[in-house]
Scaffold this motif. Structure first.
Motif, PDB file in Angstrom:
ATOM      1  N   ASP A 245       5.175   9.986  67.052  1.00 10.64           N
ATOM      2  CA  ASP A 245       6.500   9.418  66.770  1.00 10.64           C
ATOM      3  C   ASP A 245       7.532   9.914  67.780  1.00 10.64           C
ATOM      4  O   ASP A 245       8.342   9.138  68.293  1.00 10.64           O
ATOM      5  CB  ASP A 245       6.951   9.801  65.352  1.00 10.64           C
ATOM      6  N   ILE A 246       7.504  11.215  68.063  1.00 13.50           N
ATOM      7  CA  ILE A 246       8.434  11.786  69.038  1.00 13.50           C
ATOM      8  C   ILE A 246       8.219  11.153  70.411  1.00 13.50           C
ATOM      9  O   ILE A 246       9.170  10.802  71.121  1.00 13.50           O
ATOM     10  CB  ILE A 246       8.262  13.319  69.127  1.00 13.50           C
ATOM     11  N   LYS A 247       6.964  10.992  70.795  1.00  7.54           N
ATOM     12  CA  LYS A 247       6.633  10.382  72.090  1.00  7.54           C
ATOM     13  C   LYS A 247       7.179   8.958  72.172  1.00  7.54           C
ATOM     14  O   LYS A 247       7.769   8.572  73.192  1.00  7.54           O
ATOM     15  CB  LYS A 247       5.107  10.377  72.272  1.00  7.54           C
ATOM     16  N   ILE A 248       7.002   8.173  71.115  1.00  7.06           N
ATOM     17  CA  ILE A 248       7.481   6.788  71.113  1.00  7.06           C
ATOM     18  C   ILE A 248       8.996   6.735  71.196  1.00  7.06           C
ATOM     19  O   ILE A 248       9.571   5.893  71.907  1.00  7.06           O
ATOM     20  CB  ILE A 248       6.968   6.051  69.855  1.00  7.06           C
ATOM     21  N   LEU A 249       9.670   7.647  70.484  1.00  7.67           N
ATOM     22  CA  LEU A 249      11.140   7.686  70.540  1.00  7.67           C
ATOM     23  C   LEU A 249      11.619   8.029  71.949  1.00  7.67           C
ATOM     24  O   LEU A 249      12.584   7.423  72.449  1.00  7.67           O
ATOM     25  CB  LEU A 249      11.673   8.708  69.529  1.00  7.67           C
TER      26      LEU A 249
END
Length: 464
Positions: free
Chosen positions: A445-449
């Motif tokens: 999720d952090i990577k996608i954000l």
């Protein structure tokens, strides 16, 4: 030999993690009190004494998340995600511990810094160790010797994938089959029939057995597994129906009977769901505050560009196929209230205002969806929600389309950061959505954000 190496690696990891815990606490204390000139009511010695309680608990947490096991089967993203989750739980434990110790003078900021530093250093240590081991394996050290039992289309594909990545550190002793078969030019030796398995395992040159039998060979399965267990060699099943299984199958148990769950959803786990929801609430609140000037200016721009409401509501289908109203800044002229429910938006749509084209190109029109996130209708990251008309249409045309509704829809997602947004392939979007659903981690999720921030705001093929 591989078992002894694995024991050594687990011991190294445990000692390394303990050392990183101590170092992280020292660094957290030093960073927080770097410019402090007064005397300490509680000095560094007290924080280090706390580590006598903290390190054993961290050892248990890390073992629960399999962080002291072999990395051969794990992705780096998944492992770092587990490290972040472990530290999240560890920090909560420390706060609870301080409560029971009734120690009010311990700095909460030091503990929070400890969790962040420990996550970072533990992740760096895992990345470094992986690189060292991969270099060793590429040179022929610490190899795991595999024996394939059965040769077919599935085992051939497994062989090809393993041999394409020498960093995994696998070496094939050979394959067993009723008779020697054509392996398509692959450099793997025929080691004999199924009956030769016990004698091969006695030679102690095989670390694992990969069992890949066709349907008509399944009568041999019991004898093969029994031979592996007698020799104390780990066996793995590579079934002929792998194309129907997810990459991470989950096995339930009903009255002692195993059931393979075709779709394992990491977000069904309460802790995973809690972490994701906490991120959604915290980040959306911060984003609404930070972007409040942009929201205000956009609202004024929408109002001046054409008559009608500032916020546009549209029915979408969310988690568990429940409908909800998704909010956007209005970017089109007010027209037939139902026409947009059955038409697909395009880049040159003549219904769009000039200001609307601008806010869509920069994805500013999506900002009101932060309210949807706070309400719980949506998440920051997830499959994009679709209108009821298109859900009914695509569910008949695209296999697995409805699986996207197993999780909350998102403002951005894995499909969007990979370029599948707007008027692009629905099939490719669904592939990305299913990958995200089955492989979710907090770190993903952090990577996608981050990818959304750095390359996802400018949208050349805007989606309605």
């Amino acid at each position: 030999m591989i078992k002894e190496n694995q024991k050594i690696l687990k011991a190294i990891l445990a000692l390394l993690d303990a050392g990183i815990c101590l170092l992280s606490m020292v660094l957290a204390f030093w960073l927080h009190f770097l410019n402090y000139q007064g005397s300490f009511y509680i000095g560094l010695n007290y924080y280090l004494r706390l580590m006598l309680y903290i390190i054993p608990v961290y050892f248990i947490i890390y073992n629960y998340f399999d962080l002291h096991d072999s990395f051969r089967y794990k992705s780096m993203i998944s492992e770092i995600g587990k490290i972040v989750q472990s530290n999240f739980i560890g920090v909560i434990f420390i706060f609870v511990l301080l409560f029971f110790l009734k120690e009010v003078h311990v700095s909460r900021m030091v503990i929070l810094l400890y969790g962040l530093i420990n996550s970072f250093l533990s992740s760096c240590s895992r990345v470094t160790l992986r690189k060292i081991l991969r270099k060793m394996r590429a040179k022929g050290f610490n190899l795991k010797h595999l024996l394939l039992v059965g040769w077919n289309e599935v085992s051939a594909e497994f062989y090809d994938r393993v041999m394409a990545n020498h960093n995994l550190g696998y070496d094939f002793v050979g394959y067993l089959s009723h008779s020697k078969v054509n392996t398509g030019g692959r450099n793997i030796a025929y080691a004999g029939g199924f009956g030769t398995l016990p004698s091969l395992l006695e030679k102690k040159g095989i670390d694992e057995v990969i069992i890949s039998l066709d349907f008509h060979e399944f009568s041999e399965l019991g004898n093969i597994i029994e031979a592996c267990e007698k020799a104390g060699v780990k066996s793995n099943l590579l079934p002929f129906y792998t194309k129907y299984l997810p990459t991470k199958p989950y096995i339930d148990e009903v009255e002692g009977m195993p059931l393979i769950n075709i779709r394992k959803i990491p977000l069904d786990n309460m802790l995973n769901s809690f972490c994701k929801r906490l991120l959604d609430i915290t980040a959306s609140l911060v984003a609404l505050i930070v972007f409040s000037p942009v929201l205000l200016l956009t609202a004024i721009g929408v109002k001046l560009s054409s008559p009608g409401p500032v916020i546009y509501k549209q029915e979408r289908i969310g988690r568990n196929k429940r409908p909800f109203y998704m909010y956007k800044f209005r970017s089109m002229k007010v027209g037939d209230g139902n026409s947009d429910m059955t038409t697909w938006g395009t880049k040159n749509d003549d219904r769009r205002t000039k200001f609307g084209s601008f806010i869509r190109k920069c994805s500013i029109d999506e900002l009101p969806q932060l309210v949807n996130v706070l309400k719980g209708d949506m998440s920051l990251v997830g499959p994009r929600p679709e209108r009821p008309f298109f859900v009914d249409k695509f569910r008949e045309e695209i296999p697995l389309y409805m699986l996207k509704h197993l999780v909350r829809p998102g403002i951005t997602g894995w499909a969007q950061v990979n370029g599948w947004r707007g008027d692009t392939s629905i099939e490719e979007r669904i592939k990305c959505d299913i990958y995200y659903i089955e492989n979710w981690t907090f770190l993903l999720d952090i990577k996608i954000l981050f990818l959304t921030v750095f390359k996802g705001f400018i949208n050349p093929s805007e989606e309605i």
